[in-house]
Scaffold this motif. Structure first.
Motif, PDB file in Angstrom:
ATOM      1  N   TYR A 217       0.834  -1.208   0.000  1.00  0.00           N
ATOM      2  CA  TYR A 217       0.000   0.000   0.000  1.00  0.00           C
ATOM      3  C   TYR A 217       0.871   1.261   0.000  1.00  0.00           C
ATOM      4  CZ  TYR A 217      -4.896   1.514   0.643  1.00  0.00           C
ATOM      5  OH  TYR A 217      -6.174   1.996   0.472  1.00  0.00           O
ATOM      6  N   ARG A 218       1.920   1.261   0.811  1.00  0.00           N
ATOM      7  CA  ARG A 218       2.816   2.423   0.842  1.00  0.00           C
ATOM      8  C   ARG A 218       3.421   2.684  -0.530  1.00  0.00           C
ATOM      9  NH1 ARG A 218       4.469  -0.108   6.075  1.00  0.00           N
ATOM     10  NH2 ARG A 218       3.518   1.184   7.720  1.00  0.00           N
ATOM     11  N   ALA A 219       3.876   1.633  -1.187  1.00  0.00           N
ATOM     12  CA  ALA A 219       4.478   1.803  -2.515  1.00  0.00           C
ATOM     13  C   ALA A 219       3.449   2.319  -3.513  1.00  0.00           C
ATOM     14  CB  ALA A 219       5.069   0.478  -2.984  1.00  0.00           C
ATOM     15  N   LEU A 220       2.226   1.807  -3.443  1.00  0.00           N
ATOM     16  CA  LEU A 220       1.160   2.292  -4.323  1.00  0.00           C
ATOM     17  C   LEU A 220       0.872   3.761  -4.064  1.00  0.00           C
ATOM     18  CD1 LEU A 220      -1.285   2.090  -6.241  1.00  0.00           C
ATOM     19  CD2 LEU A 220      -2.602   1.176  -4.299  1.00  0.00           C
ATOM     20  N   GLY A 221       0.754   4.147  -2.797  1.00  0.00           N
ATOM     21  CA  GLY A 221       0.460   5.533  -2.475  1.00  0.00           C
ATOM     22  C   GLY A 221       1.518   6.483  -3.001  1.00  0.00           C
ATOM     23  N   ARG A 222       2.780   6.113  -2.854  1.00  0.00           N
ATOM     24  CA  ARG A 222       3.856   6.968  -3.364  1.00  0.00           C
ATOM     25  C   ARG A 222       3.771   7.110  -4.881  1.00  0.00           C
ATOM     26  NH1 ARG A 222       6.879   3.936   0.480  1.00  0.00           N
ATOM     27  NH2 ARG A 222       7.645   2.546  -1.160  1.00  0.00           N
ATOM     28  N   ASP A 223       3.546   6.000  -5.569  1.00  0.00           N
ATOM     29  CA  ASP A 223       3.487   6.043  -7.031  1.00  0.00           C
ATOM     30  C   ASP A 223       2.275   6.833  -7.519  1.00  0.00           C
ATOM     31  OD1 ASP A 223       5.818   4.659  -7.361  1.00  0.00           O
ATOM     32  OD2 ASP A 223       4.889   2.746  -7.855  1.00  0.00           O
ATOM     33  N   ALA A 224       1.122   6.664  -6.857  1.00  0.00           N
ATOM     34  CA  ALA A 224      -0.070   7.394  -7.278  1.00  0.00           C
ATOM     35  C   ALA A 224       0.123   8.890  -7.086  1.00  0.00           C
ATOM     36  CB  ALA A 224      -1.285   6.900  -6.494  1.00  0.00           C
ATOM     37  N   ALA A 225       0.683   9.290  -5.949  1.00  0.00           N
ATOM     38  CA  ALA A 225       0.899  10.708  -5.696  1.00  0.00           C
ATOM     39  C   ALA A 225       1.909  11.296  -6.679  1.00  0.00           C
ATOM     40  CB  ALA A 225       1.375  10.914  -4.254  1.00  0.00           C
ATOM     41  N   ALA A 226       2.962  10.550  -6.982  1.00  0.00           N
ATOM     42  CA  ALA A 226       3.965  11.040  -7.927  1.00  0.00           C
ATOM     43  C   ALA A 226       3.373  11.186  -9.328  1.00  0.00           C
ATOM     44  CB  ALA A 226       5.163  10.102  -7.952  1.00  0.00           C
ATOM     45  N   ALA A 227       2.526  10.254  -9.722  1.00  0.00           N
ATOM     46  CA  ALA A 227       1.905  10.327 -11.042  1.00  0.00           C
ATOM     47  C   ALA A 227       1.036  11.580 -11.157  1.00  0.00           C
ATOM     48  CB  ALA A 227       1.069   9.074 -11.299  1.00  0.00           C
TER      49      ALA A 227
END
Length: 359
Positions: free
Chosen positions: A138-148
């Motif tokens: 979940y942490r990795a997904l959140g970082r990637d979504a915010a960066a996108a």
């Protein structure tokens, strides 16, 4: 004990009782949960995928067809799940297999068909608290979504259409291995009118709102951001500050043991205190999330409990203003998953909350 073993053990203890012989999980939310982040999704808009998971007291199988068997086994499924793969045209083979496995007992399901039982509440509760492996995903997904989202809004232009903004967001998510489960693109005119501004051919104009529900490993990260191509007016800045203070009431109330109804009560009071009594009726305010964009939406009187390790996404809004991130509830506070350190923030009630990006 592996993540899969823990989940199967918990599922069996909670569901295989009172005459239930097997559990058949059909929804993408449940198959990704029990499959430890594996995805049976092919059609993005579907609630169910190309595989079910069948669990009995002494076995666990993935029910699929020969089209999907090799790919699922090689790329999606954790070790420990057996495969039952029928020919693609044999639609009744999986049903017959499930009937054999359940024997004389009943079949329980998250999406029960006639003659089947719904999942008992004890099973539904299993998803309210995420395990350590799930939290890392979940942490990795959140970082990637915010960066996108950040990348797209830094590149956006006033003459883009809503379709272009949404398309750029979808592309930025896919490039990171994230599925765009929802993308809303509000242009300067329509974000004042609609709380769910779906993309259109209208030009963005002097500001825009981008909302995404980003899915990977079955988990959903939800966030909202604004870009301005001019300085915000005093009224716009005031509403933006007001909505983050309203959100702070929900975040403060999001503690283990609280209920969704109690958090909604705090939001309603915060709207009224800020001078916007009744504004909460114009849009749902969010709720728990994880393997759905919202597992449970907060409604008046809801007794759905919040637990340590569970996720929430609140989205209070006013005309032209909204705030949203995805948080995990910890014993000592909230962890914001959808953070990009490049994004401008301000401190509200001790938390870094997003400002509009002014370009």
């Amino acid at each position: 004990m592996t993540e899969l073993a823990r989940k199967l053990d918990a599922l069996r203890r909670a569901a295989l009782r009172d005459g239930v012989g097997a559990v058949r999980l059909r929804g993408l939310d449940w198959t990704s949960w029990v499959g430890c982040g594996g995805s049976a999704a092919v059609l993005l808009a579907a609630e169910t995928g190309v595989a079910d998971v069948l669990v009995s007291a002494d076995g666990a199988w993935v029910l699929t067809d020969e089209i999907e068997r090799a790919r699922l086994q090689a790329e999606e499924l954790p070790p420990g799940l057996e495969m039952f793969a029928a020919r693609w045209w044999d639609r009744g083979a999986a049903d017959a297999f499930a009937d054999r496995i359940r024997g004389a007992g009943a079949l329980a399901s998250d999406r029960p068909r006639p003659g089947e039982r719904p999942l008992p509440p004890e099973v539904v509760a299993l998803r309210r608290s995420l395990g350590p492996e799930e939290l890392e995903r979940y942490r990795a997904l959140g970082r990637d979504a915010a960066a996108a989202v950040s990348d797209v809004l830094r590149a956006a232009r006033p003459d883009w259409t809503g379709f272009q903004l949404a398309g750029a967001a979808a592309g930025a998510l896919w490039s990171r291995g994230v599925a765009p489960a929802l993308v809303l693109a509000g242009d300067a005119r329509r974000l004042l009118l609609y709380r769910h501004p779906t993309p259109t051919s209208d030009r963005l104009g002097d500001r825009a709102m981008l909302v995404v529900c980003a899915r990977r490993h079955g988990l959903y990260a939800n966030l909202t951001r604004f870009v301005y191509f001019r300085d915000p007016t005093a009224e716009e800045a005031r509403r933006g500050a007001d909505v983050t203070r309203i959100e702070a009431a929900a975040l403060d109330a999001s503690r283990p043991g609280a209920t969704l109804g109690a958090v909604l009560d705090a939001l309603v009071a915060a709207y009224a205190a800020a001078g916007y009594a009744g504004e909460e009726a114009r849009h749902h305010q969010g709720g728990t999330c994880g393997y759905l964009s919202r597992d449970a939406v907060a409604v008046p009187g809801s007794t759905v409990p919040l637990e340590a390790g569970g996720a929430v996404a609140w989205n209070p809004s006013l005309p032209g203003a909204k705030v949203e991130d995805t948080f995990v509830i910890g014993a000592d506070g909230l962890e914001n998953l959808t953070v990009d350190p490049r994004w401008p923030v301000e401190r509200i009630a001790g938390r870094a909350r997003p400002l509009p990006l002014v370009r």
